[in-house]
Scaffold this motif. Structure first.
Motif, PDB file in Angstrom:
ATOM      1  N   ALA A   1       0.869  -1.172   0.000  1.00 36.86           N
ATOM      2  CA  ALA A   1       0.000   0.000   0.000  1.00 36.86           C
ATOM      3  C   ALA A   1       0.905   1.219   0.000  1.00 36.86           C
ATOM      4  O   ALA A   1       1.670   1.433   0.942  1.00 36.86           O
ATOM      5  N   VAL A   2       0.855   1.993  -1.071  1.00 39.73           N
ATOM      6  CA  VAL A   2       1.620   3.230  -1.181  1.00 39.73           C
ATOM      7  C   VAL A   2       0.652   4.347  -0.822  1.00 39.73           C
ATOM      8  O   VAL A   2      -0.280   4.634  -1.562  1.00 39.73           O
ATOM      9  N   LEU A   3       0.884   4.972   0.348  1.00 39.11           N
ATOM     10  CA  LEU A   3      -0.040   5.960   0.874  1.00 39.11           C
ATOM     11  C   LEU A   3       0.565   7.353   0.823  1.00 39.11           C
ATOM     12  O   LEU A   3       1.786   7.508   0.828  1.00 39.11           O
ATOM     13  N   ASP A   4      -0.320   8.353   0.812  1.00 35.96           N
ATOM     14  CA  ASP A   4       0.137   9.725   0.960  1.00 35.96           C
ATOM     15  C   ASP A   4       0.884   9.843   2.275  1.00 35.96           C
ATOM     16  O   ASP A   4       0.700   9.044   3.184  1.00 35.96           O
ATOM     17  N   ASN A   5       1.674  10.871   2.406  1.00 40.11           N
ATOM     18  CA  ASN A   5       2.487  11.041   3.602  1.00 40.11           C
ATOM     19  C   ASN A   5       1.677  11.616   4.763  1.00 40.11           C
ATOM     20  O   ASN A   5       2.184  12.398   5.540  1.00 40.11           O
ATOM     21  N   ALA A   6       0.425  11.229   4.883  1.00 38.09           N
ATOM     22  CA  ALA A   6      -0.423  11.667   5.983  1.00 38.09           C
ATOM     23  C   ALA A   6      -0.250  10.717   7.166  1.00 38.09           C
ATOM     24  O   ALA A   6       0.280   9.620   7.027  1.00 38.09           O
ATOM     25  N   VAL A   7      -0.713  11.147   8.324  1.00 39.02           N
ATOM     26  CA  VAL A   7      -0.624  10.306   9.521  1.00 39.02           C
ATOM     27  C   VAL A   7      -1.724   9.247   9.454  1.00 39.02           C
ATOM     28  O   VAL A   7      -2.899   9.572   9.323  1.00 39.02           O
ATOM     29  N   VAL A   8      -1.325   7.991   9.490  1.00 38.48           N
ATOM     30  CA  VAL A   8      -2.266   6.875   9.499  1.00 38.48           C
ATOM     31  C   VAL A   8      -1.847   5.903  10.599  1.00 38.48           C
ATOM     32  O   VAL A   8      -0.675   5.806  10.946  1.00 38.48           O
ATOM     33  N   LYS A   9      -2.811   5.192  11.118  1.00 38.87           N
ATOM     34  CA  LYS A   9      -2.529   4.193  12.143  1.00 38.87           C
ATOM     35  C   LYS A   9      -2.167   2.879  11.459  1.00 38.87           C
ATOM     36  O   LYS A   9      -2.774   2.488  10.464  1.00 38.87           O
ATOM     37  N   ASP A  10      -1.179   2.195  12.031  1.00 44.99           N
ATOM     38  CA  ASP A  10      -0.762   0.904  11.485  1.00 44.99           C
ATOM     39  C   ASP A  10      -1.918  -0.085  11.445  1.00 44.99           C
ATOM     40  O   ASP A  10      -2.020  -0.885  10.519  1.00 44.99           O
ATOM     41  N   GLU A  11      -2.786  -0.038  12.446  1.00 46.37           N
ATOM     42  CA  GLU A  11      -3.900  -0.979  12.498  1.00 46.37           C
ATOM     43  C   GLU A  11      -4.855  -0.766  11.321  1.00 46.37           C
ATOM     44  O   GLU A  11      -5.391  -1.732  10.764  1.00 46.37           O
ATOM     45  N   ALA A  12      -5.059   0.479  10.914  1.00 42.56           N
ATOM     46  CA  ALA A  12      -5.934   0.759   9.768  1.00 42.56           C
ATOM     47  C   ALA A  12      -5.328   0.210   8.482  1.00 42.56           C
ATOM     48  O   ALA A  12      -6.029  -0.353   7.635  1.00 42.56           O
ATOM     49  N   VAL A  13      -4.009   0.349   8.337  1.00 45.66           N
ATOM     50  CA  VAL A  13      -3.333  -0.181   7.147  1.00 45.66           C
ATOM     51  C   VAL A  13      -3.347  -1.704   7.180  1.00 45.66           C
ATOM     52  O   VAL A  13      -3.521  -2.348   6.150  1.00 45.66           O
ATOM     53  N   ARG A  14      -3.197  -2.282   8.366  1.00 48.57           N
ATOM     54  CA  ARG A  14      -3.255  -3.736   8.511  1.00 48.57           C
ATOM     55  C   ARG A  14      -4.608  -4.267   8.027  1.00 48.57           C
ATOM     56  O   ARG A  14      -4.683  -5.241   7.282  1.00 48.57           O
ATOM     57  N   VAL A  15      -5.693  -3.590   8.432  1.00 51.71           N
ATOM     58  CA  VAL A  15      -7.036  -4.004   8.016  1.00 51.71           C
ATOM     59  C   VAL A  15      -7.191  -3.851   6.501  1.00 51.71           C
ATOM     60  O   VAL A  15      -7.747  -4.736   5.834  1.00 51.71           O
ATOM     61  N   LEU A  16      -6.678  -2.753   5.946  1.00 54.17           N
ATOM     62  CA  LEU A  16      -6.738  -2.545   4.489  1.00 54.17           C
ATOM     63  C   LEU A  16      -6.048  -3.687   3.754  1.00 54.17           C
ATOM     64  O   LEU A  16      -6.624  -4.289   2.835  1.00 54.17           O
ATOM     65  N   LEU A  17      -4.837  -4.012   4.159  1.00 53.99           N
ATOM     66  CA  LEU A  17      -4.091  -5.061   3.457  1.00 53.99           C
ATOM     67  C   LEU A  17      -4.679  -6.451   3.704  1.00 53.99           C
ATOM     68  O   LEU A  17      -4.614  -7.313   2.827  1.00 53.99           O
ATOM     69  N   LYS A  18      -5.281  -6.675   4.866  1.00 58.11           N
ATOM     70  CA  LYS A  18      -5.967  -7.957   5.107  1.00 58.11           C
ATOM     71  C   LYS A  18      -7.164  -8.102   4.174  1.00 58.11           C
ATOM     72  O   LYS A  18      -7.443  -9.193   3.676  1.00 58.11           O
ATOM     73  N   ARG A  19      -7.872  -7.006   3.930  1.00 62.02           N
ATOM     74  CA  ARG A  19      -9.011  -7.060   3.017  1.00 62.02           C
ATOM     75  C   ARG A  19      -8.552  -7.320   1.585  1.00 62.02           C
ATOM     76  O   ARG A  19      -9.193  -8.075   0.849  1.00 62.02           O
ATOM     77  N   VAL A  20      -7.452  -6.706   1.189  1.00 63.36           N
ATOM     78  CA  VAL A  20      -6.903  -6.958  -0.153  1.00 63.36           C
ATOM     79  C   VAL A  20      -6.438  -8.417  -0.241  1.00 63.36           C
ATOM     80  O   VAL A  20      -6.649  -9.081  -1.252  1.00 63.36           O
ATOM     81  N   HIS A  21      -5.830  -8.920   0.839  1.00 63.57           N
ATOM     82  CA  HIS A  21      -5.393 -10.314   0.854  1.00 63.57           C
ATOM     83  C   HIS A  21      -6.589 -11.256   0.743  1.00 63.57           C
ATOM     84  O   HIS A  21      -6.540 -12.263   0.019  1.00 63.57           O
ATOM     85  N   ALA A  22      -7.674 -10.943   1.456  1.00 64.92           N
ATOM     86  CA  ALA A  22      -8.877 -11.779   1.370  1.00 64.92           C
ATOM     87  C   ALA A  22      -9.434 -11.778  -0.055  1.00 64.92           C
ATOM     88  O   ALA A  22      -9.859 -12.822  -0.562  1.00 64.92           O
ATOM     89  N   ALA A  23      -9.405 -10.624  -0.712  1.00 66.92           N
ATOM     90  CA  ALA A  23      -9.872 -10.546  -2.102  1.00 66.92           C
ATOM     91  C   ALA A  23      -8.971 -11.367  -3.021  1.00 66.92           C
ATOM     92  O   ALA A  23      -9.448 -12.062  -3.926  1.00 66.92           O
ATOM     93  N   TYR A  24      -7.652 -11.315  -2.782  1.00 64.10           N
ATOM     94  CA  TYR A  24      -6.724 -12.108  -3.589  1.00 64.10           C
ATOM     95  C   TYR A  24      -6.941 -13.605  -3.347  1.00 64.10           C
ATOM     96  O   TYR A  24      -6.943 -14.400  -4.287  1.00 64.10           O
ATOM     97  N   ALA A  25      -7.137 -13.990  -2.089  1.00 64.52           N
ATOM     98  CA  ALA A  25      -7.370 -15.402  -1.769  1.00 64.52           C
ATOM     99  C   ALA A  25      -8.654 -15.898  -2.428  1.00 64.52           C
ATOM    100  O   ALA A  25      -8.696 -17.022  -2.936  1.00 64.52           O
ATOM    101  N   HIS A  26      -9.673 -15.062  -2.447  1.00 61.68           N
ATOM    102  CA  HIS A  26     -10.930 -15.432  -3.105  1.00 61.68           C
ATOM    103  C   HIS A  26     -10.706 -15.601  -4.617  1.00 61.68           C
ATOM    104  O   HIS A  26     -11.211 -16.550  -5.225  1.00 61.68           O
TER     105      HIS A  26
END
Length: 177
Positions: free
Chosen positions: A121-146
């Motif tokens: 995930a290439v994000l803007d240089n804004a402040v984001v929480k690691d947990e939010a990015v973790r959830v984003l990438l888990k959802r992308v992983h679930a879509a890839y697994a499907h």
């Protein structure tokens, strides 16, 4: 093949659903993420979807901006490999690797699947929480697994599923809230 100093990037074939400037980069308008990349186990690009509204505030991204995003994602692969090698044997297995490659304009977060597929995930240089990015990438992983559970899926081939596109867009939109 595009030749750069000590770097060769091979782009998958151009299809009608792709962007005219890179051929395999799909554009969409949603959420704060700049790009979501799926990189194969042999470090070949399988999917890169950019969200230009977050990147430039414009509806379209020029070819230099798209190329810059691709280059940042490719550079992050070295950091991903280093993080994987630094993991200790006794540590719990976590697919989320955290922040891999910060630049002045972007932050790259990584996720490594059990099959060696790398999600970035290439994000803007804004402040984001690691947990939010973790959830984003888990959802992308679930879509890839499907997508990969389809018996006609070809591993290592560029991803061109409209359902996968929709799932990535939904994940990024949910991330932006």
């Amino acid at each position: 093949v595009v030749q750069l100093p000590s770097l060769a990037i091979r782009f998958p074939p151009i299809s009608s659903a792709c962007c005219p400037h890179l051929g395999w980069c799909r554009m969409a308008q949603a959420g704060p993420a700049c790009s979501i990349a799926v990189i194969g186990s042999a470090s070949q690009p399988l999917y890169l979807r950019s969200f230009p509204g977050a990147l430039t505030g414009k509806e379209a991204m020029d070819s230099q901006a798209a190329y810059r995003i691709h280059l940042v994602a490719h550079c992050a692969l070295d950091s991903l490999e280093e993080k994987v090698l630094q993991k200790r044997v006794g540590e719990p297995a976590d697919c989320f690797l955290g922040l891999l490659y910060p630049t002045e304009e972007h932050k790259v977060y990584g996720y490594l699947t059990n099959s060696g597929i790398k999600l970035l995930a290439v994000l803007d240089n804004a402040v984001v929480k690691d947990e939010a990015v973790r959830v984003l990438l888990k959802r992308v992983h679930a879509a890839y697994a499907h997508l990969a559970s389809n018996p006609f899926f070809i591993f290592g081939a560029p991803l061109s599923s409209s359902k996968f596109d929709a799932a990535v867009e939904t994940a990024v939109t949910a991330f932006g809230r």
